[in-house]
Design a protein around this motif. Structure first.
Motif, PDB file in Angstrom:
ATOM      1  N   ILE A  37       0.809  -1.220   0.000  1.00  0.00           N
ATOM      2  CA  ILE A  37       0.000   0.000   0.000  1.00  0.00           C
ATOM      3  C   ILE A  37       0.844   1.273   0.000  1.00  0.00           C
ATOM      4  CG2 ILE A  37      -1.991  -1.140   1.038  1.00  0.00           C
ATOM      5  CD1 ILE A  37      -1.240   0.211   3.692  1.00  0.00           C
ATOM      6  N   SER A  38       2.093   1.181   0.381  1.00  0.00           N
ATOM      7  CA  SER A  38       2.948   2.371   0.333  1.00  0.00           C
ATOM      8  C   SER A  38       3.314   2.733  -1.103  1.00  0.00           C
ATOM      9  CB  SER A  38       4.206   2.153   1.160  1.00  0.00           C
ATOM     10  OG  SER A  38       4.948   1.065   0.654  1.00  0.00           O
ATOM     11  N   HIS A  89      -3.212   8.920  -0.795  1.00  0.00           N
ATOM     12  CA  HIS A  89      -2.117   8.882  -1.762  1.00  0.00           C
ATOM     13  C   HIS A  89      -1.042   7.909  -1.312  1.00  0.00           C
ATOM     14  CE1 HIS A  89       1.324  10.528  -4.071  1.00  0.00           C
ATOM     15  NE2 HIS A  89       0.387  10.863  -4.957  1.00  0.00           N
ATOM     16  N   TRP A  90      -0.319   7.343  -2.278  1.00  0.00           N
ATOM     17  CA  TRP A  90       0.693   6.342  -1.927  1.00  0.00           C
ATOM     18  C   TRP A  90       1.763   6.926  -1.007  1.00  0.00           C
ATOM     19  CZ3 TRP A  90       5.731   7.284  -3.384  1.00  0.00           C
ATOM     20  CH2 TRP A  90       5.931   8.189  -4.424  1.00  0.00           C
ATOM     21  N   ARG A  91       1.984   8.248  -1.086  1.00  0.00           N
ATOM     22  CA  ARG A  91       2.943   8.876  -0.177  1.00  0.00           C
ATOM     23  C   ARG A  91       2.403   8.930   1.249  1.00  0.00           C
ATOM     24  NH1 ARG A  91       7.300  11.374  -2.621  1.00  0.00           N
ATOM     25  NH2 ARG A  91       7.090  11.841  -4.844  1.00  0.00           N
ATOM     26  N   SER A 149       1.201   1.384  -9.927  1.00  0.00           N
ATOM     27  CA  SER A 149       1.774   1.949  -8.712  1.00  0.00           C
ATOM     28  C   SER A 149       2.136   3.417  -8.920  1.00  0.00           C
ATOM     29  CB  SER A 149       3.019   1.158  -8.304  1.00  0.00           C
ATOM     30  OG  SER A 149       3.983   1.159  -9.347  1.00  0.00           O
ATOM     31  N   TYR A 150       2.328   4.105  -7.804  1.00  0.00           N
ATOM     32  CA  TYR A 150       2.802   5.487  -7.788  1.00  0.00           C
ATOM     33  C   TYR A 150       1.916   6.435  -8.584  1.00  0.00           C
ATOM     34  CZ  TYR A 150       6.864   2.996  -6.047  1.00  0.00           C
ATOM     35  OH  TYR A 150       7.682   2.163  -5.335  1.00  0.00           O
TER      36      TYR A 150
END
Length: 126
Positions: A29-30, A52-54, A102-103
């Protein structure tokens, strides 16, 4: 294989609280922006919240009005939705979702997500 499993739904009185969990496997999830949606009978699937991934940027549907908080625990690979001051109109099946790539940024439309959980029922009595 990507799997999302929601839990934490139930029946509560108006004004009460629930915390939903979304356990994710097959994705870290990161690296992915995870979203929550809901769908009431006869209505379209509606954006609730996303993280958000961040992890430092979140977004909420207009109806939330400060009542819900999305968060995550990277060590458990789980995303949470804390729901407070619940109203009867919050009654719906709540789903978490993950994108294919991703991202990516936060997406507030269902078409932006490739993987969905089975949903958890939230019922708010008046």
């Amino acid at each position: 294989q990507v799997q999302l499993v929601e839990s934490g739904g139930g029946l509560v009185q108006a004004g009460g609280s629930l915390r939903l969990s979304c356990a994710v496997s097959g994705r870290t999830i990161s690296q992915y922006s995870i979203g929550w949606f809901r769908q009431a009978p006869g209505k379209e699937r509606e954006f609730v919240a996303a993280i958000h991934w961040r992890g430092v940027i979140t977004s909420y549907g207009d109806f939330v009005k400060g009542r819900f908080v999305i968060s995550r625990d990277n060590t458990k690979n789980t995303v949470y939705l804390q729901m407070n001051s619940l109203k009867p109109e919050d009654t719906a099946v709540y789903y978490c979702a993950a994108p294919r790539d991703s991202y990516g940024g936060i997406n507030a439309v269902p078409a932006g997500y490739a993987y969905w959980g089975q949903g958890t029922q939230v019922t708010i009595s008046s």
